[in-house]
Structure formats: C-alpha cells, structure tokens
Motif scaffolding. Structure first.
Motif, short mmCIF file in Angstrom:
data_model
loop_
_atom_site.label_atom_id
_atom_site.label_comp_id
_atom_site.label_asym_id
_atom_site.label_seq_id
_atom_site.Cartn_x
_atom_site.Cartn_y
_atom_site.Cartn_z
N LEU A 177 -6.90 1.57 16.77
CA LEU A 177 -7.76 2.24 15.80
C LEU A 177 -6.98 2.58 14.53
O LEU A 177 -7.48 2.36 13.41
CB LEU A 177 -8.36 3.51 16.40
N ALA A 178 -5.77 3.11 14.68
CA ALA A 178 -4.95 3.45 13.51
C ALA A 178 -4.71 2.22 12.64
O ALA A 178 -4.81 2.29 11.41
CB ALA A 178 -3.63 4.06 13.97
N ARG A 179 -4.39 1.09 13.27
CA ARG A 179 -4.15 -0.13 12.49
C ARG A 179 -5.44 -0.59 11.80
O ARG A 179 -5.41 -1.07 10.67
CB ARG A 179 -3.58 -1.22 13.39
N ARG A 180 -6.58 -0.45 12.48
CA ARG A 180 -7.87 -0.80 11.86
C ARG A 180 -8.10 0.07 10.61
O ARG A 180 -8.49 -0.43 9.55
CB ARG A 180 -9.01 -0.54 12.83
N LEU A 181 -7.91 1.37 10.78
CA LEU A 181 -8.16 2.29 9.68
C LEU A 181 -7.24 2.02 8.50
O LEU A 181 -7.66 2.06 7.34
CB LEU A 181 -7.97 3.74 10.15
N VAL A 182 -5.97 1.73 8.80
CA VAL A 182 -4.98 1.58 7.73
C VAL A 182 -5.09 0.23 7.04
O VAL A 182 -5.07 0.15 5.80
CB VAL A 182 -3.56 1.80 8.30
N PHE A 183 -5.24 -0.85 7.81
CA PHE A 183 -5.19 -2.20 7.24
C PHE A 183 -6.52 -2.95 7.29
O PHE A 183 -6.74 -3.86 6.51
CB PHE A 183 -4.14 -3.04 7.96
N GLU A 219 12.49 -5.34 9.08
CA GLU A 219 11.43 -6.16 9.69
C GLU A 219 10.12 -5.37 9.75
O GLU A 219 9.05 -5.91 9.42
CB GLU A 219 11.85 -6.58 11.10
N PHE A 220 10.21 -4.11 10.15
CA PHE A 220 9.02 -3.27 10.21
C PHE A 220 8.40 -3.08 8.83
O PHE A 220 7.19 -3.27 8.63
CB PHE A 220 9.37 -1.92 10.83
N LEU A 221 9.23 -2.69 7.84
CA LEU A 221 8.70 -2.43 6.51
C LEU A 221 8.16 -3.70 5.85
O LEU A 221 7.20 -3.64 5.08
CB LEU A 221 9.76 -1.77 5.63
N ASP A 222 8.77 -4.86 6.16
CA ASP A 222 8.22 -6.13 5.66
C ASP A 222 6.81 -6.35 6.21
O ASP A 222 5.92 -6.82 5.47
CB ASP A 222 9.13 -7.30 6.06
N ARG A 223 6.62 -6.06 7.47
CA ARG A 223 5.29 -6.23 8.06
C ARG A 223 4.29 -5.25 7.44
O ARG A 223 3.12 -5.60 7.21
CB ARG A 223 5.35 -6.03 9.58
N VAL A 224 4.74 -4.04 7.16
CA VAL A 224 3.85 -3.06 6.52
C VAL A 224 3.52 -3.51 5.10
O VAL A 224 2.37 -3.41 4.66
CB VAL A 224 4.49 -1.67 6.53
N ARG A 225 4.52 -4.02 4.37
CA ARG A 225 4.24 -4.51 3.01
C ARG A 225 3.20 -5.62 3.04
O ARG A 225 2.27 -5.64 2.23
CB ARG A 225 5.53 -5.05 2.38
N ALA A 226 3.35 -6.53 3.99
CA ALA A 226 2.37 -7.61 4.12
C ALA A 226 1.00 -7.05 4.47
O ALA A 226 -0.03 -7.53 3.98
CB ALA A 226 2.83 -8.62 5.17
N GLY A 227 0.97 -6.02 5.32
CA GLY A 227 -0.29 -5.40 5.68
C GLY A 227 -0.96 -4.73 4.49
O GLY A 227 -2.19 -4.80 4.33
N GLU A 232 -7.79 -4.91 3.95
CA GLU A 232 -9.20 -5.21 3.75
C GLU A 232 -9.87 -4.12 2.90
O GLU A 232 -9.47 -2.96 2.94
CB GLU A 232 -9.92 -5.30 5.10
N PRO A 233 -10.89 -4.48 2.14
CA PRO A 233 -11.67 -3.46 1.41
C PRO A 233 -12.20 -2.41 2.38
O PRO A 233 -12.66 -2.73 3.48
CB PRO A 233 -12.81 -4.27 0.78
N GLY A 234 -12.11 -1.16 1.97
CA GLY A 234 -12.55 -0.07 2.84
C GLY A 234 -11.46 0.50 3.71
O GLY A 234 -11.66 1.54 4.35
N SER A 235 -10.29 -0.15 3.76
CA SER A 235 -9.17 0.38 4.55
C SER A 235 -8.40 1.41 3.72
O SER A 235 -8.50 1.45 2.49
CB SER A 235 -8.24 -0.75 4.98
N LEU A 236 -7.61 2.22 4.40
CA LEU A 236 -6.85 3.25 3.70
C LEU A 236 -5.79 2.64 2.80
O LEU A 236 -5.60 3.08 1.66
CB LEU A 236 -6.20 4.18 4.73
N ALA A 237 -5.08 1.61 3.28
CA ALA A 237 -4.01 1.01 2.49
C ALA A 237 -4.55 0.33 1.24
O ALA A 237 -3.83 0.22 0.23
CB ALA A 237 -3.24 0.00 3.33
#
Length: 426
Positions: A177-183, A219-227, A232-237
């Motif tokens: 759910l957190a990943r859905r909300l964020v990305f 590696e983690f921050l690279d994945r977050v940058r890509a995320g 997606e529109p409507g996501s927090l990020a």
C-alpha cells in the motif's frame, strides 16, 4: 547544563539508564521483534513511566539534567514543556541532532529532519505541498482507491490461504500500500525497494556506530529516483518538485520509512477494535472515527518511543541554563499514559473528536511544531481507509490471546505477536 542543579543520584541512574537503553534496543529506526516482545513481557514502558513520575515528584517538573555516554541530556517531565520545546524547532531545539543524523545518513542523508537551515525550508515546503499537510489531500480519491484495492488483495489472500491475519501478512500488504500511495499502482510488487530499505534501516539503528553501506544506499536511492521519475498521476511522489536542492529521493525515502510506523499503529488498532468493551459498532464508524482509532493506537502505544531535540546553542529554559548540544528527551508513553488523564489507559477515540486531546500539550502522537510529521493527515486517512476495507466493517477477533479490556489496556503491546480472524475471509 551549567550551574549546580539537582540531578538523579547514582542509584536512580542505575535504575533509569537500563530502561532508557531498552527503548533504544527495541529499535529506533526498525523494530526488533525479540526486543519488542521482551519489553512487553517485562513491562518496560510502565516501569520507565513510573520511574519518571518518581523523579518528577522528587526533583520538580523542570527538565532534569543527566549525563548519558558523556552527552548532556535533559529529561522532559512536564507536559507544557513538551509542546513548548517542539514549537521552538529548529532554533534553539534542532530535530536533527548527532544521533539522528548518524541514523538517517544510512538511507536519507538529505532528509528534511537532518537538513541544515538553508535547505530545511524548501525541503519542508516540498513535503507539506506533496503530502497536503493540514488539509484534505487533492488526490484523496486516488489514494482511497489504492487503500481499497490493496485491502481487497489482502482479503482475497486470506480467504484462499486461511490461517488468519498475522503481522507478516499485514506488514507485507501495508508495504505494498505504501508503495502504491507513493509511486502508483505499478509499484505494488516492487518488493526489492522495501527490502533494501529494511536492510539500511537495520544498520541505521546503530546510528554513527556502524559505517554506512554506501553501495546498498546508492542502489536504494537510485530505485527511489527512478520511482519518482515514473510516479503515476495522483501519487504522492508525483507532487514533489524535481529540484536538486529538494532532493526528492531523500524525502520519499523518509515517507517509505514512516509508513512502517503507520503499519504498526494500524495493526494495533485491530487489537483495540477487538477489545472487550470496545462496543459492537467500533469497526463500523465513519472516516473520522476510524482516524481517531488509529490516533488512539499511537497514543496508547507510541510508535516513536522517544522524541529528541538538541540545543543548537546555550539555552535558558525555565530559568535553567543548558549547554549547547544538550539532548532534550521526551518519553512519549510517560505523557500519553499520564495517570492524571481520566482516559490514560482506556480506549477513548472520542478525545480526538471533541477537542480533549488537542487541549493536552503532552499528547503528541505525530510530534508537534515545525518538525511535526508532515504526513500526519495522509497517513491517518490512508491507514484508516485500509483498516475499514480490510475488516469490512466487522470487528476482528483476536486469536493469539484473550481480547484486551478496552477500559484497562497494557502499557506495552507486542504487535509482532498479534493474530486475528476477519469476518468473511475464513
């Protein structure tokens, strides 16, 4: 601390320091299940709160000086001081002291809490805009749909596999759910990002005592940058500015970390809903009551065990002088379970609806002031929506032990040991 002021004696320190150390051992950045269970079994939260009340009776209610591992510390004992100190962040009371900088450097070195004065303002503003702090989120329809969809996934899985709802199942679903909300919805299956973060958080529990795993962090921050770039529109990020000064990947890293605390609070909420005396309609209220239940979970069993603020300069507080670098320590459970509150140990969600909680300066489930949690509103709305959908409006039944008493709740609750059955999933 300067001057000759009353301070705990040798025997008092011998009682106090192990209890404070136990709070750290449970995991400041990621909880350690074995220590969480031990703390609950030994009544560590109750014993610490009782000792702090003894110290207040003996030395008065002003912040009490102490030295811990060579660091000057001030134990905050009066509720009015809690709100006063938190409102005076970041000067003279910084949220990003040495220990916190050391911890967060493991996975978010440019997060807002540990940013210097020049970068803190734009990063805080970016967080508040993306998370819609203090107002309904403009993308609440999308966020609510994510909560409903992930809850449906969990209910289907429980129906197919059986065995009831335990912490590993709930936590994995809440991570999705957190990943859905964020990305966005596409991130629901991105387990690797969460696994990398958990590895880094386990090292962060040791703060500066353990070197940063720079390869895994990158590696983690690279994945977050890509995320963030693919959000997606409507996501927090998607609402964060793509600004190098804001460092959106570090802000998002903190969101993902903070959603773990939301998962703990939500899961413990099921224990409240299943408690004897909670009322048959406890799991069938409106959105405001669901949010109040989650807030009660955090009040009764704080997910942030200790709030720290470090004096950035020599500071006078309530006629006492404190040296630069003094760490002001707020033990959450001491204030949240203050026996002077008539509802101290009872499940009383109404205090969050009628203004009673707001009137109590020591109740700070999401911290308070300029460094208070900017995601408070979106966390409450998403977690409560998820709980409502997971339960289907029917109270859960606790299966690992007897139900709690809503009128007399324990000071500690090991969330990792809880287990429930949900109507319609057997």
């Amino acid at each position: 601390m300067m001057g000759t002021e009353p301070a705990p004696g040798l025997l008092e320190r011998a009682r106090l320091l192990p209890l404070l150390s136990a709070q750290v051992a449970r995991g400041v950045i990621v909880r350690r299940p074995a220590w969480e269970g031990l703390a609950a079994a030994l009544g560590a939260d109750r014993r610490l709160a009782e000792l702090l009340r003894e110290l207040r009776e003996r030395y008065g209610d002003r912040p009490l000086p102490l030295t811990v591992a060579g660091r000057p510390v001030a134990l905050v004992l009066d509720p009015a001081d809690v709100r006063g100190i938190l409102e005076r962040t970041p000067d003279p009371f910084s949220p990003g002291g040495r220990e916190k900088r050391g911890a967060l450097a493991h996975f978010q070195p440019h997060g807002v809490l540990v940013s210097d004065a020049d970068d803190r303002v734009p990063r805080r503003e970016a967080n508040e805009e993306a998370l819609a702090t203090g107002r309904p989120h403009p993308d609440s329809g999308v966020l609510d749909a994510h909560a409903d969809e992930e809850a449906a996934v969990l209910r289907r899985a429980l129906g197919e596999a059986g065995g009831g709802l335990d912490w590993p199942r709930f936590s994995a679903s809440f991570d999705a759910l957190a990943r859905r909300l964020v990305f966005g919805a596409h991130a629901a299956e991105d387990h690797l990002t969460t696994e990398l973060l958990r590895h880094l958080r386990s090292r962060a529990d040791w703060s500066y005592a353990l070197p940063v795993d720079r390869r895994t962090r990158e590696e983690f921050l690279d994945r977050v940058r890509a995320g963030v770039e693919g959000a997606e529109p409507g996501s927090l990020a998607a609402r964060l500015p793509r600004d190098g000064r804001v460092r959106p990947e570090d802000q998002v890293a903190h969101w993902l970390f903070a959603f773990d605390a939301a998962a703990i609070a939500a899961f413990r909420s099921l224990a409240l809903l299943s408690a004897e005396g909670a009322g048959p309609d406890a799991a069938a209220g409106d959105a405001a009551r669901w949010e109040a239940t989650v807030q009660e979970s955090v009040r009764l069993w704080p997910t942030t065990l200790v709030i720290l603020r470090e004096a950035v300069r020599e500071t006078v507080w309530r006629d006492r002088e404190f040296a630069r670098g003094t760490v002001f320590v707020v033990v959450s459970s001491y204030f949240h379970r203050d026996p002077r509150l008539p509802y101290a140990d009872a499940f009383t969600p109404g205090i969050w609806l009628d203004g009673r909680a707001r009137a109590e300066p020591g109740l700070v489930p999401f911290s308070h002031g300029p460094a208070g949690c900017p995601g408070r509103d979106v966390v409450l709305s998403s977690a409560s929506r998820f709980l409502a959908a997971v339960t289907g409006g029917d109270p859960p039944a606790r299966t690992d032990a007897s139900p709690l008493s809503a009128a007399d709740l324990p000071a500690s609750l090991d969330h990792t040991a809880l287990r429930f059955s949900l109507a319609g999933t057997a």
